[in-house]
Design a protein around this motif. Structure first.
Motif, short mmCIF file in Angstrom:
data_model
loop_
_atom_site.label_atom_id
_atom_site.label_comp_id
_atom_site.label_asym_id
_atom_site.label_seq_id
_atom_site.Cartn_x
_atom_site.Cartn_y
_atom_site.Cartn_z
N LYS A 318 0.45 -1.27 0.17
CA LYS A 318 -0.06 -0.28 0.08
C LYS A 318 1.49 1.18 0.32
O LYS A 318 0.58 2.17 -0.36
N ARG A 319 2.01 0.77 0.33
CA ARG A 319 2.65 2.76 0.44
C ARG A 319 4.01 2.44 -0.33
O ARG A 319 3.71 3.65 -1.25
N LEU A 320 4.06 1.73 -1.27
CA LEU A 320 4.50 1.99 -2.47
C LEU A 320 3.30 2.20 -3.80
O LEU A 320 3.37 3.00 -4.28
N ASP A 321 2.22 2.12 -3.55
CA ASP A 321 1.43 2.20 -4.25
C ASP A 321 0.21 3.98 -4.08
O ASP A 321 0.45 4.53 -5.22
N ARG A 322 1.25 4.48 -2.87
CA ARG A 322 0.68 5.45 -3.15
C ARG A 322 1.62 5.98 -3.98
O ARG A 322 1.69 6.92 -4.87
N LEU A 323 3.09 5.57 -4.06
CA LEU A 323 3.91 6.35 -5.29
C LEU A 323 3.55 6.02 -6.44
O LEU A 323 3.84 6.99 -7.56
N THR A 343 15.78 15.26 -3.54
CA THR A 343 16.91 13.98 -3.67
C THR A 343 18.27 14.20 -3.08
O THR A 343 18.55 13.68 -2.79
N LYS A 344 18.35 15.75 -2.55
CA LYS A 344 20.01 16.22 -2.82
C LYS A 344 19.36 14.79 -0.31
O LYS A 344 20.97 14.62 0.25
N GLU A 345 18.23 15.59 0.03
CA GLU A 345 18.40 14.93 1.44
C GLU A 345 17.97 13.72 0.86
O GLU A 345 18.47 12.88 3.06
N LEU A 346 16.83 13.00 0.17
CA LEU A 346 17.48 11.98 0.20
C LEU A 346 19.12 10.55 -0.17
O LEU A 346 18.72 10.16 0.58
N ASP A 364 7.69 9.61 1.97
CA ASP A 364 5.77 9.56 1.89
C ASP A 364 5.74 11.16 2.28
O ASP A 364 4.35 11.21 1.94
N GLU A 365 6.54 11.48 3.02
CA GLU A 365 6.41 13.43 3.11
C GLU A 365 6.38 13.68 1.76
O GLU A 365 5.66 14.91 1.07
N MET A 366 7.29 14.18 0.53
CA MET A 366 7.19 13.86 -0.44
C MET A 366 5.79 13.37 -1.18
O MET A 366 4.84 14.71 -1.90
N ILE A 367 5.77 12.41 -1.40
CA ILE A 367 4.33 12.16 -2.18
C ILE A 367 3.31 12.98 -1.49
O ILE A 367 1.79 13.81 -2.30
#
Length: 466
Positions: A318-323, A343-346, A364-367
């Motif tokens: 379900k977490r991947l589904d959100r992406l 991308t820098k923070e990741l 998750d936050e970015m999505i």
């Protein structure tokens, strides 16, 4: 970039032996059976490591071996009444296919034991010449552990573990209980190789040391390679013995950094064939999309033991589904490849010993933020370009979101049904083009009977499983 060193038991800043380059060797499969979830976990961990290294600009040379000489392989061949090569070729191909299904890239170098015998002979001869190995009257060759004053410095083991190794490799002709075989004499009619020490087969520990010297080693450096990796179960005796062989046969230590991934447990119990819970990867792939398994198996930090259970797997899906739903909202649009704050923070999170929990929290936050902004009326041109760049970076470094977002939601539909649905969609598109709306509506209704949603978009008509 920081890596936890299993030997020094602390995070260390990654400083390569040669500026701008990184050499990595990981112990690969013994190809006599199907890959299980433990194989998948280890392969994913070091696939992620190579991606993170490359994202940091390093020129990476990644090697992972194939063990195609082993007693288990011979036993399987006898049981199935097949030749050795047919067994090893079958399981090597299966391993490659299953790794590809979970997004694991092939290593740059993939040496086989059968192709590395000369390198093994050379290392044994060096060890004998320098007084670190001896040949018995039975024709076996053993490494003399007492000759290496640094033996057990890698795993920090004590005498009890030496005795455990003695039970594994018992022989009255060994000088010391912990001595291990470099060459095993074989006098029966099973597979043997002619060597300077007589007919036989190489010891398992020897294989990796010889391959590293042949394919990767910096000859004049204090370490042969930058990083050596594998499962936690390999630290002793396998990696301990590798390190001893290399140290005594050459003028350098084997690796500057040692990395080990944790075990996989099934429903809280350590995975083991003897327990009947060795969950094969091919079985998991029948039930779940390979990328779902990748996301799930990487969702726990690589050094932690992983407890595989279906409840957590469903939550991870379900977490991947959100992406993928976010990717679907932006499907067909082009974006920037420039670095963003995200991308820098990741990458900073992944540079902290591959801190996957922090990385997934950032995703998750970015999505959430992207969806919230897209739901707000107005123009979001800059946000869309940045979000597409963020998704592309996630795909490159983590291997998530690589599929067409509509096809991702088609998993579980058999190929015959997919073909039928695509044919019906083509017929419906043709009917709409001819303004035959009655037929178009009938075809739409037939499509929906397959339990799918139909979506007409500027990029075409797509369907997904309800």
């Amino acid at each position: 970039m920081y890596i936890y060193d299993s030997v020094q038991k602390k995070k260390r800043k990654f400083e390569p032996l040669v500026e701008g380059k990184a050499t990595l060797y990981v112990c690969g499969p013994t190809v006599y059976d199907d890959a299980h979830l433990g194989h998948a976990k280890s392969a994913l961990v070091f696939d992620l490591l190579t991606r993170v290294l490359r994202a940091n600009g390093y020129d990476v040379i990644y090697a992972r071996n194939i063990t195609d000489i082993d007693d288990k392989i011979i036993k399987k061949a006898i049981e199935q009444k097949k030749d050795i090569k047919s067994i090893t070729d079958f399981y090597t191909e299966a391993f490659h296919n299953e790794m590809a299904a979970i997004g694991v890239k092939r290593p740059d170098i993939e040496p086989k034991a059968t192709e590395s015998l000369e390198a093994m002979y050379m290392m044994i001869e060096e060890l004998i010449e320098h007084g670190h190995a001896y040949k018995t009257s039975d024709g076996d060759v053993y490494f003399d552990t007492k000759s290496d004053h640094e033996y057990l410095s890698l795993s920090h083991r004590i005498q009890e573990d030496e005795q455990r190794q003695e039970r594994v490799e018992s022989s009255e002709q060994k000088r010391n209980s912990a001595d291990f075989a470099l060459w095993k004499s074989v006098k029966d009619d099973t597979i043997t190789f002619d060597s300077p020490f007589g007919p036989g087969r190489p010891g398992w520990h020897l294989e990796c040391s010889a391959m590293i010297e042949k394919h990767l080693a910096y000859k004049e450096k204090p370490f042969a390679i930058d990083i050596h990796g594998g499962g936690a179960d390999l630290l002793f005796p396998h990696h301990e013995n590798e390190a001893a062989q290399t140290r005594c046969a050459t003028n350098h230590e084997l690796a500057n950094y040692w990395m080990h991934n944790g075990f996989v447990n099934i429903e809280g119990e350590k995975m083991s064939k003897s327990l009947g819970n060795s969950f094969f990867l091919k079985d998991a792939l029948r039930e779940y999309d390979g990328e779902v398994l990748r996301f799930y198996l990487l969702s726990t930090h690589y050094r932690a033991n992983f407890n595989f259970n279906t409840q957590d797997l469903e939550a991870s899906k379900k977490r991947l589904d959100r992406l993928y739903r976010l990717k679907k909202r932006l499907f067909g649009l082009t974006g920037s490849e420039d670095e963003t704050a995200f991308t820098k923070e990741l990458l900073n999170a992944l540079n902290d010993d591959m801190n996957i929990s922090s990385a997934l929290a950032l995703i998750d936050e970015m999505i959430g933020q992207a969806n919230e902004t897209l739901d707000t009326p107005g123009k979001h041109k800059i946000l869309k370009r940045e979000t597409i760049a963020n998704l592309a970076f996630i795909e490159k470094v983590l291997g998530f979101g690589v599929k067409n977002p509509y096809e991702y939601f088609q998993f579980g539909v058999d190929e015959a049904t997919k073909e039928r649905l695509n044919t019906l969609i083509e017929e419906r598109n043709a009917a709409k083009k001819e303004k035959d709306f009655e037929r178009s509506d009938k075809l739409r209704d037939e499509i929906l009977t397959y339990g799918v949603n139909l979506m007409d978009t500027p990029q075409g008509t797509f369907w997904e499983k309800v």
